[in-house]
Design a protein around this motif. Sequence first.
Motif, short mmCIF file in Angstrom:
data_model
loop_
_atom_site.label_atom_id
_atom_site.label_comp_id
_atom_site.label_asym_id
_atom_site.label_seq_id
_atom_site.Cartn_x
_atom_site.Cartn_y
_atom_site.Cartn_z
N LEU A 176 -17.60 -2.08 4.49
CA LEU A 176 -18.66 -2.29 3.82
C LEU A 176 -18.77 -3.67 3.13
CD1 LEU A 176 -19.32 1.32 2.52
CD2 LEU A 176 -20.44 0.27 4.64
N ALA A 177 -19.97 -4.31 3.28
CA ALA A 177 -19.77 -5.59 2.49
C ALA A 177 -20.29 -5.32 1.25
CB ALA A 177 -20.67 -6.68 3.03
N PRO A 220 -25.75 -9.51 1.25
CA PRO A 220 -26.88 -8.40 1.34
C PRO A 220 -26.98 -7.98 2.78
CG PRO A 220 -27.60 -10.11 0.26
CD PRO A 220 -26.32 -10.59 0.46
N ALA A 221 -27.11 -9.02 3.75
CA ALA A 221 -27.55 -8.78 4.97
C ALA A 221 -26.47 -7.78 5.65
CB ALA A 221 -27.84 -10.00 5.55
N HIS A 272 -24.24 -5.85 4.05
CA HIS A 272 -24.18 -4.85 3.78
C HIS A 272 -25.44 -3.75 4.26
CE1 HIS A 272 -23.35 -1.59 0.55
NE2 HIS A 272 -24.63 -1.40 0.45
N VAL A 273 -26.22 -4.21 4.20
CA VAL A 273 -27.58 -3.50 4.78
C VAL A 273 -27.40 -3.10 6.29
CG1 VAL A 273 -29.82 -3.63 5.52
CG2 VAL A 273 -29.49 -4.19 3.14
N GLU A 274 -26.81 -3.80 7.09
CA GLU A 274 -26.25 -3.55 8.32
C GLU A 274 -25.53 -2.43 8.48
OE1 GLU A 274 -24.39 -5.51 12.37
OE2 GLU A 274 -25.25 -7.04 10.90
N LYS A 275 -24.51 -2.54 7.71
CA LYS A 275 -23.29 -1.69 7.89
C LYS A 275 -23.64 -0.23 7.05
CE LYS A 275 -20.42 -4.21 9.81
NZ LYS A 275 -19.13 -4.51 10.21
N ALA A 276 -24.23 -0.32 6.02
CA ALA A 276 -24.59 1.03 5.04
C ALA A 276 -25.66 1.53 5.27
CB ALA A 276 -24.06 0.72 3.69
N ASN A 277 -26.80 1.04 6.13
CA ASN A 277 -28.01 1.70 6.20
C ASN A 277 -28.01 3.26 6.45
OD1 ASN A 277 -30.60 0.96 6.06
ND2 ASN A 277 -30.65 0.06 8.32
N LEU A 278 -27.14 3.72 7.42
CA LEU A 278 -27.12 4.94 7.69
C LEU A 278 -26.51 5.77 6.37
CD1 LEU A 278 -25.57 4.98 11.20
CD2 LEU A 278 -27.77 5.90 10.47
N VAL A 295 -35.08 -4.16 0.21
CA VAL A 295 -35.63 -4.89 -0.90
C VAL A 295 -34.80 -5.28 -2.06
CG1 VAL A 295 -37.17 -4.67 -2.76
CG2 VAL A 295 -38.04 -3.92 -0.68
N LEU A 296 -33.78 -4.11 -2.26
CA LEU A 296 -32.65 -4.05 -3.11
C LEU A 296 -31.92 -5.33 -2.92
CD1 LEU A 296 -31.49 -0.54 -4.65
CD2 LEU A 296 -32.16 -2.41 -5.95
N ALA A 297 -31.03 -5.18 -1.84
CA ALA A 297 -30.16 -5.89 -1.17
C ALA A 297 -30.38 -7.55 -1.27
CB ALA A 297 -29.20 -5.44 -0.04
N ARG A 298 -31.63 -7.62 -0.27
CA ARG A 298 -31.95 -9.03 0.03
C ARG A 298 -32.92 -9.73 -1.20
NH1 ARG A 298 -31.50 -9.17 5.78
NH2 ARG A 298 -31.04 -7.01 6.71
#
Lengths: 546, 255
Positions: A356-357, A363-364, A366-372, A501-504
Amino acid sequence: MLDRLLARLDIDPRQFRALLRTSLRIDFRTGLFAGSRKKKSKRRFPGLWQILVFYGFLGLVISFLILESGDLFFSGTSMMTIVMFSVATSILVEFQSIVVAPEDYHILAHRPISSRTFFASRMANMLVYLGVITGAIGLAPSLVYVFRDGFQPHLGVAAMLGMLGAGVFTAMAIIFLYVNLLRVIHPKKLRRVFSYLQLVLSFVVYGSGMIFSSLFNAGLVTDVDIPQESWMLLLPPTWFSSVLSIFEGRGFWLEFASILLGAGATFTLLTYAYEKLSLEYAAMIARLDETTEDQKPARPSRTMSLPMFRRNEGRAAARLIRNQFKYDQKFRMSVLAIVPLTVLYLIAGLSGGGGLADPFVDPAEHVEKANLLYFAMAFFPVLLMASLVRSDAWQASWIFHATPSDKGKIVLAVKDVLVVFFILPYLLALGVVFLFYFESIRHVLLHVFILSMLSHLILQVIVMVNPYLPFSRPSRKGERTAGIFIGIIVAAVVMTVIINVLARLIYPSAYATGITLLVLALLTLVFERLAAERVRTKTRRLQFDQ
Amino acid sequence: MIRALDLTKRFDDFTAVDHLTLTVEPGEILGFLGPNGAGKSTTVKMLTGMLQPTQGTAEIAGHDIIEYPMQVKQRIGYIPESGAMYESLTPAEYLDFVASLYHLDPALAESRFNDLLDVFGILHARDQRMTEMSKGMKQKVLISSALIHRPDVLFLDEPLNGLDANAAMVVKELLKKLAAQGKTIFFCSHILEVVERICTRIVIIDKGQTIISGTARSITEDTDSKSLEDAFSRITGIRDAGDLSNDFLAALERV
């Protein structure tokens, strides 16, 4: 004619019809197929609809698998496995309403009903239930089989027959398991064991879903071609998927042997169940149910000494929820359902490699990995509130109405208890995971703090919308599954937006992060006030039980 | 009639009923009393064919409970203390269901349960679900369900639970009249005034064994007591009620 057949089987036709009609009425009104009993509700069988929608959705997933896969044996076996899992998980937990209930003994044991008549009526009632489940799961896949390669109605019939057979076999196998375990384990302990088993099964179900979706994405399902081999006779789903091969005209000795094995096993288990599913057996469950299991004395809790839970409504809410979590199996398992979901979503995120980044750094990624993972996190408050309202002990909630306690304060205290005893430990556990992947401990603390505030806001909104007193409404069978299903969808949509919104947009800027923290703090205060006001207004109605 | 001989029930090491012998003749109302956990419910469950005795036997209306349980169940009516019923049904549905189990003609059953519900003053609620009813209304349905097939022997475990004074009076009179018709009635209750008033004979048990039996008057005289309540308290050996209540008050007043 049916009467003559029943009489030949030594089953009293009139008693059989009366028993079956009554059990179906109960199922549709307060049992498995029942839904909301709100007086204003115009929906006739909402509980049944929930079951149809949930299992129908499962059927749609299987349909995609069938469409993608060219191998009839593979798709059929996968379908039978899912049906068997669904029936097993449902019967494991609801055994005492689907198969035999202790109250049957109290109501029927002094009446002149033979064990055979009672058994036949329970079996018929269970077949209706299995018919509904397999019908809901099997409708779409059967239609796919009918129209996939031209028009082949016999394949649709074969799919339905196979699924019903798989359902009946599974139900009988569970009865066999349950009855034998009851000989050595107290029913209350057994129910707990089964609940944990269901938790393990949910790992398998969610996990299988993920594996299937990965296979879809990789296009591997299309290429699977498994020849049926003799060792596969050891796998019960293949017994019932062989029906499809036979109906397709590909039947060889192995397929016939599979079907014979399935039919033989089901018949043997049915014979066993006949010997066991009598009123005497209901009596045994009732008696064992009445005697209490040995309990170790509870240790005094230190967390109860937190200032907000030391006195009055706060203390009462904390005491109630903590003890319900300790002793109410349904509530505990409902809450613990978050564990497999979180673990599997975490594994799904990590499966691509790279970990997990850090959302403050990449951010991109992290969102991709931790979305679920955030789906699970947003879903947890929804799950907690949904699990907290309904209980088998709902009638004990008269105490709220018979004491001068402030209902509004109780509802708000419940929210605080959930935050302190459930949400925060859960987020701290996530924080430990983040520690492994984030570049700085400061990022972990800040991120967990923001997630805590978001979870608290979700709880505040839920409390504002539905300010129910804890454990104050009767349980509805099947509702949890449907509720979780809807909760997952809503949470997924909301959290996708928020985390992006938070991460990006926000985390890249310290200024924006600071402002966000302030806004969240302000929102928390405003929501707390609004929630208190709204709860106070709405709970005025709770002054009297409605 | 009811005839129990040496009836015993053991659950592992615990003996709930210990070599109990009793007879209830037709036309008798037997008051069966005992403190909590004395073995009353276990005895009733054995006599109604719900529980197999560990030892001994019993005959109900001339049928052995172990050899011919179905014949016994055809002839008895039972009102359990738990009041267990399928409450999501309406009284009409529940009574029709019960009548079907006894093979009553549906038309006869309907007219009979309508009459019973009418006597209890709840005919207007015959199509209302019992989940929405008061405890007293449900108890009236339960009593109707025990009588609908006109049993020869009645087992009543706290039958007046939740009934209002008028309905309780109706039930008490009904029991007397049923006994006068030659029915055998086995009556368990903790309301000793009622037992004293309607039972022709009383058996008091403790720890699964008969302690004393006779009429209310003979029990009172034999124990040198002022009333049946006083006799019960002496026989079953609880502490003085006055002392106990003082202890309660002291506990409440502790600061």
